[in-house]
Scaffold this motif. Structure first.
Motif, PDB file in Angstrom:
ATOM      1  N   VAL A  29      10.797  -1.792  27.083  1.00 16.44           N
ATOM      2  CA  VAL A  29      11.892  -1.208  27.874  1.00 16.44           C
ATOM      3  C   VAL A  29      13.229  -1.882  27.556  1.00 16.44           C
ATOM      4  N   LEU A  32      14.607  -0.192  24.475  1.00 20.85           N
ATOM      5  CA  LEU A  32      15.090   1.172  24.756  1.00 20.85           C
ATOM      6  C   LEU A  32      16.396   1.143  25.545  1.00 20.85           C
ATOM      7  N   LEU A  33      16.458   0.222  26.500  1.00 23.13           N
ATOM      8  CA  LEU A  33      17.667   0.096  27.307  1.00 23.13           C
ATOM      9  C   LEU A  33      18.845  -0.337  26.422  1.00 23.13           C
ATOM     10  N   GLN A  36      20.015   2.574  24.316  1.00 23.43           N
ATOM     11  CA  GLN A  36      20.775   3.588  25.059  1.00 23.43           C
ATOM     12  C   GLN A  36      22.166   3.101  25.421  1.00 23.43           C
ATOM     13  N   TYR A  41      19.771  -6.631  21.957  1.00 29.57           N
ATOM     14  CA  TYR A  41      18.464  -6.912  22.556  1.00 29.57           C
ATOM     15  C   TYR A  41      18.147  -8.378  22.259  1.00 29.57           C
ATOM     16  N   ASP A 218       9.091   5.928  29.827  1.00 30.77           N
ATOM     17  CA  ASP A 218      10.320   6.719  30.027  1.00 30.77           C
ATOM     18  C   ASP A 218      10.801   6.648  31.472  1.00 30.77           C
ATOM     19  N   VAL A 221      12.388   3.226  32.128  1.00 30.89           N
ATOM     20  CA  VAL A 221      13.730   3.116  31.525  1.00 30.89           C
ATOM     21  C   VAL A 221      14.730   3.989  32.284  1.00 30.89           C
ATOM     22  N   MET A 225      18.063   2.615  33.911  1.00 28.91           N
ATOM     23  CA  MET A 225      19.371   3.150  33.523  1.00 28.91           C
ATOM     24  C   MET A 225      20.174   3.572  34.757  1.00 28.91           C
TER      25      MET A 225
END
Ligand code: DC
Length: 232
Positions: A29, A32-33, A36, A41, A218, A221, A225
């Motif tokens: 996660v 992915l964060l 986005q 990271y 998903d 995340v 978000m």
């Protein structure tokens, strides 16, 4: 050493802290964060793994904290952070691909309980996060490394679920390990991480808790978000 994607960078660079036990899905996660948001990271576990790698490479005993601490002044450790992967350069050599073996994993947990190691790694981590725009994951990010983080998450999941995830990862990476052994290793590491005297794995008082046991990636995340968006 770091690259930052400019695409979705926000005006004010946040520090996002993600803590939790092994196998809870932090790395997935966090990546992915970061992608986005166009943030870096920061995989802080990789730094502890790098010290473990060196300790093992030098043949230093895992039972000798003084000898392990003596390795530190002769070490240079850099991280080239991107939105997807953190590359670790130990004494100028990229050892990223050698950090996730079961041997390094077990030793990293022992090495991370040594106060001198944690002290030595603090400025390394803080330097990377100094400019903000970072998603940092580990065990003590919200409590110790970045107590001033703008957003803090603490991920949790059942031990059985976490062991299953970790076992699938290891098998996919070509390691031949039994599930029971994976579960024992994981819970043993958890106990050590939670009970150590310095910077144990505990949630920051202001962390948002998320139980990922039965939530798809998903959904985790998307929830994160939404929390982050409210603070931008
Ligand atoms: O997240 P990981 O499995 O790559 O971490 C490896 C070890 O490093 C883990 O057993 C605990 C330790 N660690 C830590 O003590 N503090 C952190 N911020 C990150 C990792």
């Amino acid at each position: 050493m770091s690259e930052r994607g400019d695409a979705d960078r926000t005006k004010r660079g946040l520090i996002i802290a993600i803590d939790g036990p092994a196998g809870v899905g932090k790395s997935t996660v966090a990546r992915l964060l970061a992608r986005q948001l166009g943030y870096l990271y920061l995989d802080t576990g990789a730094l502890y793994r790098a010290i473990a790698w060196k300790v093992r490479d030098m043949g230093v005993s895992s039972d000798d904290p003084l000898a392990i601490a003596a390795v530190l002044p002769k070490t240079t450790l850099q991280m080239a952070c991107g939105p997807e992967q953190s590359h670790v350069l130990l004494d100028g050599r990229d050892i990223t691909g050698e950090l996730r073996t079961p041997g390094v994993t077990a030793l990293a947990s022992m090495v991370s309980a040594i106060p001198a190691v944690r002290e030595w790694l603090l400025p390394v981590q803080r330097k990377i996060g100094a400019e903000g725009c970072v998603v940092a994951e580990g065990r003590d990010i919200g409590t110790k490394v970045f107590p001033q983080a703008d957003v803090k998450f603490f991920l949790e999941a059942d031990a059985e679920v976490r062991a299953t995830r970790r076992h699938l990862e290891l098998v996919a990476a070509g390691h031949s390990v039994q599930f029971d052994q994976t579960k024992r290793d994981l819970t043993g590491r958890d106990d050590r991480d939670r009970s150590r005297a310095v910077a144990p794995l505990i949630p920051a008082p202001d962390a948002e808790h998320i139980d990922t046991s039965s939530l798809p990636v998903d959904a985790v995340v998307a929830h994160m978000m939404a929390v982050v968006a409210a603070r931008l």
